[in-house]
Design a protein around this motif. Structure first.
Motif, short mmCIF file in Angstrom:
data_model
loop_
_atom_site.label_atom_id
_atom_site.label_comp_id
_atom_site.label_asym_id
_atom_site.label_seq_id
_atom_site.Cartn_x
_atom_site.Cartn_y
_atom_site.Cartn_z
N GLY A 289 3.97 0.14 1.63
CA GLY A 289 3.89 -1.11 2.38
C GLY A 289 4.99 -1.23 3.41
N TRP A 301 -0.33 -4.95 4.97
CA TRP A 301 0.17 -5.62 3.76
C TRP A 301 1.60 -5.15 3.48
CZ3 TRP A 301 -4.79 -3.31 3.67
CH2 TRP A 301 -4.83 -1.98 3.26
N THR A 304 4.04 -4.39 0.04
CA THR A 304 3.24 -4.20 -1.18
C THR A 304 3.26 -2.73 -1.58
OG1 THR A 304 1.77 -6.04 -0.61
CG2 THR A 304 0.96 -4.42 -2.21
N ASP A 306 2.03 0.44 -3.56
CA ASP A 306 0.77 0.93 -4.12
C ASP A 306 1.05 1.64 -5.44
OD1 ASP A 306 -1.60 2.46 -4.65
OD2 ASP A 306 -2.13 2.36 -2.54
N TYR A 407 -2.22 -5.96 -7.35
CA TYR A 407 -2.33 -5.14 -6.15
C TYR A 407 -3.58 -5.48 -5.35
CZ TYR A 407 -2.70 -1.17 -3.02
OH TYR A 407 -2.82 -0.40 -1.88
N ALA A 410 -3.06 -8.57 -3.45
CA ALA A 410 -2.07 -8.42 -2.38
C ALA A 410 -2.64 -7.76 -1.14
CB ALA A 410 -0.87 -7.63 -2.89
#
Length: 526
Positions: A289, A301, A304, A306, A407, A410
């Motif tokens: 992110g 995003w 964030t 992963d 996730y 998000a």
């Protein structure tokens, strides 16, 4: 392709017609290829194809760098689009050898002399259908790598004594592949087995072959979304016939730990004793992110993390997840080895002996349906969730529903073309040709490094990505036709080259389905 290549094809029938379990022991006479049972031929054809696509040459030095999932740690000439002619010549032949072997499975189950005997190993029509589906899957890799290529003549090398194969237009190849998939799935009888043994991909399950064939039809259809107004009708037909419904339907080839039947990524590292590759920074930054501050590129995003990142790679020596710069010049790239993952010592999932290489995942299908349904949020979320579960299951570790839900939420604030393309790109990890295709088709991810972009800072100076071959300022569009074809199939090669941009054998002529007007263009679907 001339008579010389014809005999390469025929010779491949005996080279690859072996059981994985007996690969080191079995010796098939080149004069008795027709006696090889169809189930063993299918197993050999599957393994030959996977070995020569998911390896450290076709994948490691071509399509994985082209999609910027991996980059080399030392010598980056191939990452910078300097293709080795010897490699190009070899893999053009190897992939067509795979086509010849799948075609042999079709013929053994079609010919009245051999079909009865081979029905012992599975229903004839189901075997034919499975082999046809694999021919399409492989042909798609071939045409999306080189463009216009031999197609309609290749099955006639033996039967019609065709010595010089013409190069078909990619538009016609796609029409033929979609038609072949329709024919294949319609002949499958799901109440009967496809193969009693020898099918590594689906274990002979005819229903899974049918779902894969229809899902592959959806993949081809979405490739055509910018050029063919009928692309949605192809998907609609596939949905009626039945597509993948869960991760259990995913098409993958699982290697084994015994003997020499291990994954070729593993071989490149731990048998050949090379430590040439690691995960590339653009992919890691997308998954972290993290915006690209060197090139002022935003992230949809930002912030964030992963959860798949810890499955895709190991951290560096300091415990930090950081990719190596994409294709810095040789002499600079190796200076970043210590700050990037060392897969030769930490061995992530993708370089394990038993890594299951992905032909097509259920998550990919859901992202295709997301696009088909006008960037539908439900399909998108299902795809993200399925991808997380698939990769964690493949690694043999668990992921909590809380982590998945957090996730998914998000990354679902704005479900649009970019979000769908990025999540598909992430899911296509190690499926380099398909990831490269999607980059060329959609123009996403924007976070990838284009020629002229800054790939790293070294000794306080900005280092730009500079290709070693002319690509007209964009990522590589295609691989040049191999030089062997210019001598062995000269007239047809010349006719094919004449259709390329500028009438030269180059790296910048676009695929039929690629209508981008610039490197950051994102064309609308038809």
């Amino acid at each position: 392709m001339n008579n010389f290549l014809k005999y390469i094809f025929l010779g491949s029938l005996c080279l690859t017609a072996v059981s994985c379990s007996d690969l080191d022991q079995m010796n098939v006479s080149p004069n008795s290829t027709s006696e090889v049972p169809s189930n063993m031929l299918m197993e050999g054809a599957e393994k030959w194809t996977m070995d020569n696509i998911y390896d450290v040459w076709f994948s490691g030095r071509q399509c994985l760098p082209y999609s910027q999932q991996w980059s080399q740690r030392n010598y980056t000439e191939e990452d910078r689009y300097q293709v080795r002619e010897s490699t190009n010549n070899s893999y053009f032949n190897y992939l067509y050898m795979g086509m010849a072997n799948f075609d042999k499975v079709v013929k053994l189950n079609s010919d009245n002399v051999t079909k009865v005997k081979n029905a012992t190993y599975g229903a004839n029509e189901n075997q034919i259908a499975a082999a046809m589906i694999m021919k399409v899957w492989l042909m798609d890799v071939i045409t999306d790598t080189w463009g216009n290529v031999p197609y309609s003549d290749i099955s006639k090398l033996e039967s019609d004594n065709i010595l010089y194969c013409k190069y078909d237009d990619q538009k016609d190849i796609y029409a033929g592949m979609i038609n072949d998939l329709t024919t294949a799935v319609n002949m499958i009888d799901v109440s009967q087995t496809a193969f009693t043994s020898g099918d590594i991909i689906f274990g002979g399950d005819a229903s899974k072959w049918k779902k894969f064939g229809n899902s592959l039809k959806c993949r081809l259809a979405v490739h055509l979304s910018k050029v063919d107004p009928n692309w949605k009708s192809y998907i609609a037909d596939a949905l009626k016939s039945g597509v993948m419904e869960s991760n259990g339907d995913a098409a993958k080839f699982t290697y084994v730990a015994s003997g020499s039947d291990y994954c070729q990524f593993y071989k490149g590292f731990f048998v050949d004793n090379r430590n040439d590759f690691t995960i590339a920074r653009p992919l890691v930054d997308i998954m972290k992110g993290q915006r690209d501050t060197l090139n002022n590129k935003q992230h949809p995003w930002e912030g964030t993390l992963d959860p798949r990142l810890s499955v895709y790679t190991t951290p560096n020596a300091a415990g930090v997840y950081q990719g190596i710069p994409y294709a810095a010049p040789t002499g600079t790239q190796d200076k970043f080895r210590t700050s990037s993952p060392n897969w030769g010592s930490t061995k992530p999932l993708v370089v394990q002996k038993t890594y299951a290489v992905p032909l097509m995942t259920y998550a990919e299908l859901k992202f295709i349906l997301c696009e088909y349904n006008g960037y539908d949020a439900a399909d998108y979320k299902d795809g993200v969730k399925a991808s997380l579960q698939y990769w964690y299951d493949l690694a043999g570790i668990s992921i909590s529903n809380t982590t998945i839900d957090a996730y998914v939420n998000a990354v679902s604030g704005n479900v649009n073309a970019e979000a769908c393309a990025l999540q598909k790109y992430i899911d296509l990890y190690t499926n380099g040709t398909e990831a490269w295709t999607e980059i060329r088709r959609t123009g996403y991810p924007e976070q990838l490094i284009r020629p002229g972009d800054i790939t790293c800072i070294y000794n306080g100076s900005k280092v730009a990505f500079t290709p070693l071959s002319e690509t007209k300022g964009d990522i590589i569009e295609r691989v040049k036709y191999p030089t062997n074809e210019s001598t062995l199939n000269g007239d047809n090669w010349k006719a094919a080259v004449a259709k390329l941009t500028d009438g030269t054998n180059n790296y910048y002529s676009k695929m039929y389905w690629d209508v981008r007007a610039s490197k950051y263009n994102h064309p609308a679907n038809k």
